[in-house]
Design a protein around this motif. Sequence first.
Motif, PDB file in Angstrom:
ATOM      1  N   TYR A   1     -19.802  -5.908 -20.462  1.00  5.45           N
ATOM      2  CA  TYR A   1     -20.025  -4.552 -19.961  1.00  5.45           C
ATOM      3  C   TYR A   1     -21.114  -3.850 -20.757  1.00  5.45           C
ATOM      4  O   TYR A   1     -22.040  -3.255 -20.192  1.00  5.45           O
TER       5      TYR A   1
ATOM      6  N   ASP B   1     -15.559  -6.389 -22.708  1.00  3.41           N
ATOM      7  CA  ASP B   1     -16.312  -5.345 -23.393  1.00  3.41           C
ATOM      8  C   ASP B   1     -17.735  -5.805 -23.685  1.00  3.41           C
ATOM      9  O   ASP B   1     -18.696  -5.057 -23.503  1.00  3.41           O
TER      10      ASP B   1
ATOM     11  N   TYR C   1     -15.910   0.073 -13.791  1.00  2.63           N
ATOM     12  CA  TYR C   1     -15.402   0.809 -14.945  1.00  2.63           C
ATOM     13  C   TYR C   1     -13.879   0.711 -15.043  1.00  2.63           C
ATOM     14  O   TYR C   1     -13.323   0.652 -16.147  1.00  2.63           O
TER      15      TYR C   1
ATOM     16  N   TYR D   1     -13.065  -2.417 -16.857  1.00  2.00           N
ATOM     17  CA  TYR D   1     -13.442  -2.276 -18.264  1.00  2.00           C
ATOM     18  C   TYR D   1     -12.415  -1.428 -19.012  1.00  2.00           C
ATOM     19  O   TYR D   1     -11.933  -1.789 -20.098  1.00  2.00           O
TER      20      TYR D   1
END
Length: 235
Positions: free
Chosen positions: A148, A145, A79, A82
Motif C-alpha cells: 500500500y 502495508d 483503503y 488496508y
Amino acid sequence: MKNLRRVPPLIMIIACVIGISACSNHTAGTNNVANGADTGKFASSMTDYINSLLDDDQYDDSQKKVLRIALQHDGEIPYASYSAVWESYRQCLVDKGYTKPPQNLTNGIYFAPAYYSSEGMSEAQNRKLTDDIGECRTSRAHAVDSVYRTKLGNPEFYGDPEVALVDCLHRKNLVPQNYTMDQYRKESDLYMNDTSEHAFDRFSFDINDSDTLTCMATTAPTLLQPRLEIWKPLG
C-alpha cells in the motif's frame, strides 16, 4: 506541538525495516536524488514485489487474499482492506494481553513502527513485547502495508527511505528541481538536533502540506514521531 524527538529511555520505537520505501525516467528530480545517494531498489516491478510476498510463509492468509486481488489491479489496495489488516494487528496485540495500540494515522496512513512506553515493564516483559509486536505485525499487516505504501509513495522501489522521500517530494513538485539528497540530509541533521517546537521549520519544504505528509508517512515515517500518541502496552 509536543516535542518527542529526543526519545527518553522508557520510550521505544521499533522500526519495521521493510521495502516500503518502495516508495526510469523522471526529469531532473530523479537525477538530483541519485546524486551521491544509494538508489538501490528492492523490486523491479509491483508484480514481482507482490509475488515475492505471496511466496513468503510469514504472512497469513488474510493478507495474501488482499495481495492476490491487488496483483490483478497493478498493486492497488482498497483503503478498507488496508485499514482492516492494521485493525487485525492491533487486535492481535490485545489477544496477547496488551492494551490496544493507538491508530496513529497521518493522512489515513498508519505509522508502521511501534512507538511505546516501557514504563513499569521488566526487561523480560520488554523483550516479549518486542517479539509479540514483530509477530503480530508480520503475520497480520506487514505485507499489505508495504504494498500500500509503496504504491502510494515509492513507485520507484527505492530501498533507502531518505532517497524514497526526496524522490516523492520531487514527483509531487514539493521541492525545487535542484533540491538534492545532500540538502535534505543537512536539513534532516538540523531537525534532529533541534529540540524546540519549531524544529520542523528546519526543512525547506512545507511539512504541513498534505502531499508532504503523505510522502513522509509512506517513506520515512519516523520523521513524524513528534505527532504520535505513545502506546502504553500495560495501561
